[in-house]
Motif scaffolding. Sequence first.
Motif, PDB file in Angstrom:
ATOM      1  N   LEU A  68      -3.272 -10.257   3.901  1.00 31.06           N
ATOM      2  CA  LEU A  68      -2.154  -9.322   4.006  1.00 31.06           C
ATOM      3  C   LEU A  68      -0.864  -9.987   3.541  1.00 31.06           C
ATOM      4  O   LEU A  68      -0.777 -11.215   3.434  1.00 31.06           O
ATOM      5  CB  LEU A  68      -1.996  -8.848   5.452  1.00 31.06           C
ATOM      6  N   VAL A  69       0.152  -9.189   3.298  1.00 32.99           N
ATOM      7  CA  VAL A  69       1.456  -9.726   2.930  1.00 32.99           C
ATOM      8  C   VAL A  69       1.962 -10.663   4.029  1.00 32.99           C
ATOM      9  O   VAL A  69       2.571 -11.696   3.753  1.00 32.99           O
ATOM     10  CB  VAL A  69       2.458  -8.578   2.683  1.00 32.99           C
ATOM     11  N   CYS A  70       1.674 -10.312   5.285  1.00 34.16           N
ATOM     12  CA  CYS A  70       2.115 -11.142   6.410  1.00 34.16           C
ATOM     13  C   CYS A  70       1.198 -12.340   6.628  1.00 34.16           C
ATOM     14  O   CYS A  70       1.442 -13.162   7.513  1.00 34.16           O
ATOM     15  CB  CYS A  70       2.189 -10.311   7.687  1.00 34.16           C
TER      16      CYS A  70
ATOM     17  N   ASN B 135      -2.271   2.716  -0.245  1.00 35.56           N
ATOM     18  CA  ASN B 135      -0.861   2.357  -0.422  1.00 35.56           C
ATOM     19  C   ASN B 135       0.068   3.562  -0.395  1.00 35.56           C
ATOM     20  O   ASN B 135       1.287   3.402  -0.498  1.00 35.56           O
ATOM     21  CB  ASN B 135      -0.671   1.603  -1.742  1.00 35.56           C
TER      22      ASN B 135
ATOM     23  N   LYS C  55       3.768  -2.617   4.580  1.00 33.82           N
ATOM     24  CA  LYS C  55       3.934  -3.386   3.341  1.00 33.82           C
ATOM     25  C   LYS C  55       2.914  -2.906   2.315  1.00 33.82           C
ATOM     26  O   LYS C  55       1.872  -2.352   2.679  1.00 33.82           O
ATOM     27  CB  LYS C  55       3.719  -4.883   3.599  1.00 33.82           C
ATOM     28  N   THR C  56       3.177  -3.128   1.054  1.00 34.71           N
ATOM     29  CA  THR C  56       2.225  -2.776   0.003  1.00 34.71           C
ATOM     30  C   THR C  56       1.190  -3.883  -0.118  1.00 34.71           C
ATOM     31  O   THR C  56       1.498  -4.994  -0.553  1.00 34.71           O
ATOM     32  CB  THR C  56       2.937  -2.563  -1.338  1.00 34.71           C
ATOM     33  N   GLU C  57      -0.037  -3.583   0.285  1.00 38.10           N
ATOM     34  CA  GLU C  57      -1.102  -4.575   0.319  1.00 38.10           C
ATOM     35  C   GLU C  57      -1.959  -4.502  -0.943  1.00 38.10           C
ATOM     36  O   GLU C  57      -2.070  -3.450  -1.578  1.00 38.10           O
ATOM     37  CB  GLU C  57      -1.985  -4.368   1.554  1.00 38.10           C
ATOM     38  N   THR C  58      -2.599  -5.622  -1.281  1.00 42.18           N
ATOM     39  CA  THR C  58      -3.501  -5.700  -2.432  1.00 42.18           C
ATOM     40  C   THR C  58      -4.934  -5.625  -1.931  1.00 42.18           C
ATOM     41  O   THR C  58      -5.398  -6.530  -1.227  1.00 42.18           O
ATOM     42  CB  THR C  58      -3.286  -7.012  -3.218  1.00 42.18           C
TER      43      THR C  58
ATOM     44  N   LYS D 256      -7.457  -8.478  -2.016  1.00 40.31           N
ATOM     45  CA  LYS D 256      -7.191  -9.667  -1.196  1.00 40.31           C
ATOM     46  C   LYS D 256      -7.549  -9.462   0.275  1.00 40.31           C
ATOM     47  O   LYS D 256      -7.720 -10.431   1.020  1.00 40.31           O
ATOM     48  CB  LYS D 256      -5.712 -10.053  -1.298  1.00 40.31           C
TER      49      LYS D 256
ATOM     50  N   THR E 265       0.522  -1.411   7.985  1.00 39.87           N
ATOM     51  CA  THR E 265       1.302  -2.646   7.945  1.00 39.87           C
ATOM     52  C   THR E 265       2.763  -2.458   7.563  1.00 39.87           C
ATOM     53  O   THR E 265       3.590  -3.320   7.831  1.00 39.87           O
ATOM     54  CB  THR E 265       0.674  -3.644   6.957  1.00 39.87           C
TER      55      THR E 265
END
Length: 328
Positions: free
Chosen positions: A314-316, A282, A247-250, A253, A245
């Motif tokens: 996701l962040v998005c 990550n 982005k740094t995902e959690t 979640k 992605t």
Amino acid sequence: MRKGTRRSLLFILMALLSLCMAMSASAASPKVAKRTQAQIRKFIKEHPVKMNKKTTYKTKPKVKAPFKAGELSAATNKNALNMINQIRYIAGLDANVKINKNFAKQAQAAALVSRLNGSLLHEPEKPSKMSSSLYTLGKNGAGKSNLGRHYSTLPQEILYDWMSDSDETNIGRLAHRRWILNPYFKQTGFGFVDDPSWPYTAIYVAGSENYGFDDPPKNYNIVWPAQNTPITFFNPVTDAWTVTTGKTETASKVKVTLVRTRDKKKWVFSSKKHNGDFTVSNASFGQTDCIIFRPKNLKKIKAGDKFNVTITGLVCGTLKYTVKFFKL
């Protein structure tokens, strides 16, 4: 305020609210080119790969003192390079990776150091009787390369080892695949040294020329298998599915739902429950972050099979895409 004005403002507010709701409900998609099956067939025809073609050298390596790294032939380099660019084209990325002579020297020296040590280490020890200059070249190459010794040719190593990358050691990060699918990957070099059992191989991936600083990057939500994937490029039994992605995902979640359309079979993956392997990595290997999932009991893929993928949390927001498998 006049009655007509109030009505106009109310209409505008309702319209804006509807637009915001529509935007929040919409799902993101892979931000890469979606190559058609016809385009993929054409590219592969124009950039052919001979998977079993014997490796040849411009200068052969010398595995006894005084050691020499050697140099691969132009034909061997082109065959391996075409394999890399085929994969990247299918994935919807720039597919014009070229040979960097300095990277090639380092990768070839890395393969030699690995062969002499009998190991695949990114920080190898100095082989006995090797010159400091050759060792430094090989050590630098090993630290910035994918290393392997599972197949007899570079194209086989690239597709069946580094792109599969789903054994117990690598399933948690799939770093080798992610370097090959790095959106900034522009230049490389290959290493290959024969051995009585399996050859030692290397592909230079992590040089400074292969890092980008776009914000946001041009290509993200990079998926493998790709939206159109030849069945010969993906092993359903062994190979994990990945989404990078950027982005740094959690992890807590993220939830992945995979549905095969022909029989509606569904797999669900999250940190709490997963029908197979599931990881969120990550770490940065060319690009952060990576969602990794491997469905349990996906024994076979047929030409024409379609899989719908939905990833939430996701962040998005939500990512949706479809993977279609086909015969070349």
